[in-house]
Design an enzyme around this catalytic site. Structure first.
Site, PDB file in Angstrom:
ATOM      1  N   ASP A  18     -17.094  -0.259  17.143  1.00  0.00           N
ATOM      2  CA  ASP A  18     -16.977  -1.326  18.186  1.00  0.00           C
ATOM      3  C   ASP A  18     -18.122  -1.385  19.056  1.00  0.00           C
ATOM      4  O   ASP A  18     -18.831  -0.511  19.412  1.00  0.00           O
ATOM      5  CB  ASP A  18     -15.595  -1.248  19.092  1.00  0.00           C
ATOM      6  N   HIS A  35     -23.992  -6.886  14.352  1.00  0.00           N
ATOM      7  CA  HIS A  35     -23.488  -6.372  13.085  1.00  0.00           C
ATOM      8  C   HIS A  35     -24.630  -5.827  12.176  1.00  0.00           C
ATOM      9  O   HIS A  35     -24.276  -4.599  11.430  1.00  0.00           O
ATOM     10  CB  HIS A  35     -22.564  -7.472  12.274  1.00  0.00           C
ATOM     11  N   LEU A 129     -17.896  13.936  -0.100  1.00  0.00           N
ATOM     12  CA  LEU A 129     -17.505  13.352   0.645  1.00  0.00           C
ATOM     13  C   LEU A 129     -16.340  12.053   0.485  1.00  0.00           C
ATOM     14  O   LEU A 129     -16.941  11.299  -0.556  1.00  0.00           O
ATOM     15  CB  LEU A 129     -18.528  12.537   1.877  1.00  0.00           C
TER      16      LEU A 129
HETATM   17  C1  FPP Z   1     -17.077  -4.599  15.975  1.00  0.00           C
HETATM   18  O1  FPP Z   1     -18.000  -5.152  16.871  1.00  0.00           O
HETATM   19  C2  FPP Z   1     -17.243  -4.322  14.873  1.00  0.00           C
HETATM   20  C3  FPP Z   1     -16.667  -4.856  13.745  1.00  0.00           C
HETATM   21  C4  FPP Z   1     -15.913  -6.155  13.662  1.00  0.00           C
HETATM   22  C5  FPP Z   1     -16.703  -4.178  12.306  1.00  0.00           C
HETATM   23  C6  FPP Z   1     -17.882  -3.265  11.972  1.00  0.00           C
HETATM   24  C7  FPP Z   1     -18.829  -3.838  11.230  1.00  0.00           C
HETATM   25  C8  FPP Z   1     -20.123  -3.229  11.174  1.00  0.00           C
HETATM   26  C9  FPP Z   1     -20.287  -1.902  11.839  1.00  0.00           C
HETATM   27  C10 FPP Z   1     -21.121  -3.839  10.306  1.00  0.00           C
HETATM   28  C11 FPP Z   1     -20.884  -4.106   9.002  1.00  0.00           C
HETATM   29  C12 FPP Z   1     -20.918  -3.080   7.961  1.00  0.00           C
HETATM   30  C13 FPP Z   1     -20.546  -2.798   6.852  1.00  0.00           C
HETATM   31  C14 FPP Z   1     -21.465  -1.772   5.928  1.00  0.00           C
HETATM   32  C15 FPP Z   1     -19.590  -3.546   6.373  1.00  0.00           C
HETATM   33  P1  FPP Z   1     -17.356  -6.302  17.833  1.00  0.00           P
HETATM   34  O2  FPP Z   1     -18.165  -7.481  17.229  1.00  0.00           O
HETATM   35  O3  FPP Z   1     -15.920  -6.405  17.915  1.00  0.00           O
HETATM   36  O4  FPP Z   1     -18.235  -6.028  18.852  1.00  0.00           O
HETATM   37  P2  FPP Z   1     -17.877  -6.379  20.619  1.00  0.00           P
HETATM   38  O5  FPP Z   1     -16.366  -5.616  21.031  1.00  0.00           O
HETATM   39  O6  FPP Z   1     -18.970  -5.816  21.541  1.00  0.00           O
HETATM   40  O7  FPP Z   1     -17.537  -7.771  20.501  1.00  0.00           O
END
Ligand code: FPP
Length: 248
Positions: A18, A35, A129
């Site tokens: 997150d 992202h 893994l």
């Molecule tokens: C949260 O950030 C993260 C996600 C919604 C998904 C996680 C995705 C990635 C790490 C990138 C994608 C990578 C791959 C390889 C699929 P958020 O946008 O909720 O953060 P915030 O809480 O600061 O808004």
């Protein structure tokens, strides 16, 4: 630690990645930039987990709740998954990683679905893994779907527990400073150690990952009973004995 008790086992680490959006916003960038940077960190952490000889790593890449995000953000997340697969495919195979995606992928492009299914079957027998991506995944629906698949009216905890595609988690890490589970692997984290990091996912490093694992080994795992040993089998035996004592 009680005499004779074994140290805690670390087999399965799960991560809620997150903080991408906030990381980008604090730098006056669009959320999607977070992202993009976050997906590079995924590569690092997968490599680190594999180097450390971890048995299983499950990453929350897209939740069912993420459908409420703007379309272009959802498209970016989908395309990052595809790019990750194209970029990391060879390395995954070379490092004997077993790759799986949990969740409903039917709304991904046919090309991405084929990439996923192809890599899953190519790596099925790999002994390194076990890497799971939870994509369009929700913990509650995982429980419901697993139960439905068994086609039974009644079931024991043990049998249902054995039937999930993802096994129990030993250590759950959430980055980004929030202290929530967000419907991730809710059955499997029943006895997990929880670790909440304030680091936004794009700033998460291999070093912090290693430090958290170190801390895991320092924590005493009690499994809910006072002075219980760290070892699960041991504490279950104790619990059974106590139950018998109280029944007499
Ligand atoms: C949260 O950030 C993260 C996600 C919604 C998904 C996680 C995705 C990635 C790490 C990138 C994608 C990578 C791959 C390889 C699929 P958020 O946008 O909720 O953060 P915030 O809480 O600061 O808004």
């Amino acid at each position: 630690m009680m005499e004779g008790a074994k140290p805690p086992k670390l087999s399965h680490v799960a991560i809620i990645m997150d903080g991408n959006g906030r990381w980008a916003k604090s730098r006056s960038h669009l959320r999607v930039w977070g992202h993009i940077r976050g997906s590079k960190v995924v590569t690092d952490i997968v490599e680190e987990a594999s180097d450390l000889g971890l048995h299983e790593l499950t990453l929350y890449a897209f939740s069912q709740e993420n459908w409420s995000r703007p379309v272009h953000e959802i498209q970016t997340l989908f395309s990052l998954l595809r790019k990750f697969l194209l970029r990391e495919r060879t390395k995954i195979i070379e490092n004997s990683i077993r790759f799986r995606v949990m969740g409903d992928i039917s709304r991904l492009s046919p090309e991405t679905q084929n990439l996923i299914r192809g890599l899953e079957s190519t790596t099925l027998e790999n002994s390194g893994l076990r890497l799971n991506f939870a994509f369009n995944y929700g913990g509650r629906s995982d429980i419901v779907e697993t139960f439905k698949r068994l086609d039974k009216r009644e079931i024991s905890e043990e049998e249902l527990g054995r039937s999930f595609d993802i096994p129990n988690v030993d250590l759950l890490i959430r980055t980004g400073g929030e202290m929530r589970i967000s419907n991730f692997l809710i059955w499997q984290i029943a006895y997990a150690e929880l670790y909440f990091s304030k680091t936004m996912w794009p700033d998460f490093t291999r070093e912090e990952f290693r430090d958290i694992i170190q801390e895991f080994f320092q924590r005493e795992r009690r499994y809910g009973s006072i002075n219980a040993a760290r070892d699960w089998d041991y504490s279950r035996k104790e619990a059974r004995k106590n139950k018998e004592l109280f029944n007499h």
